[in-house]
Design a protein around this motif. Sequence first.
Motif, PDB file in Angstrom:
ATOM      1  N   ASN A  73      98.614  84.422  88.577  1.00 58.84           N
ATOM      2  CA  ASN A  73      97.258  83.901  88.376  1.00 58.84           C
ATOM      3  C   ASN A  73      96.410  84.844  87.523  1.00 58.84           C
ATOM      4  O   ASN A  73      95.632  84.403  86.665  1.00 58.84           O
ATOM      5  CB  ASN A  73      96.575  83.672  89.723  1.00 58.84           C
ATOM      6  N   TYR A  74      96.557  86.145  87.774  1.00 56.21           N
ATOM      7  CA  TYR A  74      95.814  87.142  87.010  1.00 56.21           C
ATOM      8  C   TYR A  74      96.169  87.060  85.528  1.00 56.21           C
ATOM      9  O   TYR A  74      95.280  87.109  84.658  1.00 56.21           O
ATOM     10  CB  TYR A  74      96.143  88.525  87.561  1.00 56.21           C
ATOM     11  N   MET A  75      97.449  86.910  85.239  1.00 56.54           N
ATOM     12  CA  MET A  75      97.889  86.822  83.851  1.00 56.54           C
ATOM     13  C   MET A  75      97.379  85.529  83.204  1.00 56.54           C
ATOM     14  O   MET A  75      96.979  85.524  82.032  1.00 56.54           O
ATOM     15  CB  MET A  75      99.408  86.901  83.769  1.00 56.54           C
ATOM     16  N   LEU A  76      97.377  84.426  83.958  1.00 59.22           N
ATOM     17  CA  LEU A  76      96.874  83.163  83.415  1.00 59.22           C
ATOM     18  C   LEU A  76      95.374  83.237  83.108  1.00 59.22           C
ATOM     19  O   LEU A  76      94.911  82.713  82.097  1.00 59.22           O
ATOM     20  CB  LEU A  76      97.143  82.024  84.400  1.00 59.22           C
ATOM     21  N   GLU A  77      94.635  83.888  83.982  1.00 61.13           N
ATOM     22  CA  GLU A  77      93.192  84.044  83.747  1.00 61.13           C
ATOM     23  C   GLU A  77      92.932  84.788  82.438  1.00 61.13           C
ATOM     24  O   GLU A  77      92.069  84.400  81.635  1.00 61.13           O
ATOM     25  CB  GLU A  77      92.562  84.805  84.912  1.00 61.13           C
ATOM     26  N   ASN A  78      93.672  85.863  82.226  1.00 62.02           N
ATOM     27  CA  ASN A  78      93.465  86.654  81.020  1.00 62.02           C
ATOM     28  C   ASN A  78      94.032  85.977  79.781  1.00 62.02           C
ATOM     29  O   ASN A  78      93.553  86.202  78.671  1.00 62.02           O
ATOM     30  CB  ASN A  78      94.052  88.055  81.213  1.00 62.02           C
ATOM     31  N   GLU A  79      95.045  85.131  79.961  1.00 63.90           N
ATOM     32  CA  GLU A  79      95.537  84.345  78.840  1.00 63.90           C
ATOM     33  C   GLU A  79      94.443  83.406  78.338  1.00 63.90           C
ATOM     34  O   GLU A  79      94.256  83.229  77.127  1.00 63.90           O
ATOM     35  CB  GLU A  79      96.756  83.542  79.266  1.00 63.90           C
ATOM     36  N   THR A  80      93.695  82.798  79.269  1.00 67.64           N
ATOM     37  CA  THR A  80      92.580  81.932  78.888  1.00 67.64           C
ATOM     38  C   THR A  80      91.521  82.718  78.120  1.00 67.64           C
ATOM     39  O   THR A  80      91.000  82.264  77.098  1.00 67.64           O
ATOM     40  CB  THR A  80      91.946  81.303  80.142  1.00 67.64           C
ATOM     41  N   LYS A  81      91.204  83.931  78.599  1.00 68.82           N
ATOM     42  CA  LYS A  81      90.236  84.768  77.892  1.00 68.82           C
ATOM     43  C   LYS A  81      90.737  85.125  76.493  1.00 68.82           C
ATOM     44  O   LYS A  81      89.961  85.152  75.535  1.00 68.82           O
ATOM     45  CB  LYS A  81      89.982  86.051  78.688  1.00 68.82           C
ATOM     46  N   ALA A  82      92.026  85.395  76.385  1.00 64.68           N
ATOM     47  CA  ALA A  82      92.602  85.724  75.080  1.00 64.68           C
ATOM     48  C   ALA A  82      92.492  84.550  74.122  1.00 64.68           C
ATOM     49  O   ALA A  82      92.166  84.713  72.938  1.00 64.68           O
ATOM     50  CB  ALA A  82      94.069  86.141  75.246  1.00 64.68           C
TER      51      ALA A  82
END
Length: 289
Positions: free
Chosen positions: A215-224
Amino acid sequence: MSTLSLISVIVPCYNQAQYLDECLQSVLDQTYQNWECIIVNDGSPDHTEDVAKKWAEKDLRFKYLYKENGGLSSARNAGLALSSGEWIQFLDCDDKIATDKFEYASNYFDSKDLIISNYQLFDEEKLLEDYCYFIDEELSFRNMLFNWDEKYTIPIHCAIFRKSLISDSFDENLKAKEDFIFWLHFIQNNPRYIITDNRQAFYRMHEKSMTKDHNYMLENETKAHQYIISHFRSEHLNEFICLILEKKKNTILKLQDSNMHLSIQNLKFKNSRYYTFKTRLITLISRMK
């Protein structure tokens, strides 16, 4: 004084002092001697400072910097600001490099701007399977934009970068996927590059790795993705937006299916990472329509 090009090694550290000796030993063991190593302590609560200062006393090429905690991107940027080398080697404190990495790369310093080696996974006990990202396609902005985490999975310590082509620092708002953005900026400058199959970087696998938090990686993927849409100018952006919209919609549907048993009125659910992530995705999609 040596006429060899200076390589600046930037080692960001946060609360992983148990790995730092092994990391820095791999720098000290380099057969290529003209390097400096900037150890950036990003406000670690453990004994990182003691370990780092020990190395700074052992060899003057090691330099120690303490800063308040700001995240990996912030630590790397602090190291970049202090670096004096013509070449940059990023090296996270839980990873390590082969003893001939710098010497091998130096063979291309006159003709290339980016030298990338292959890498190998390891854990506390042994080397793991080879992980080869070797690709036949051109290392271009478009190819990297559409294929990151698929065909292009390149730990940043595989590369040695010509500093003069680093036009943008790491985005400090990103706590993950910051490498993706950095690579895109660098590749947009059309560097002369070489990719070799030599395994000269070693990537540590351990349970505390943030890449294990899906989930943490998905959140930051959205920010990217938001960063890419806001900061890059490319003929490929419209196609990219359509692609991520489709992916995000599918992700939301999967998350909804897997969480149907949760009540929307449940306060624990509303405070969960899933709820936050879903809300951000919906916001991103609405902005891009």
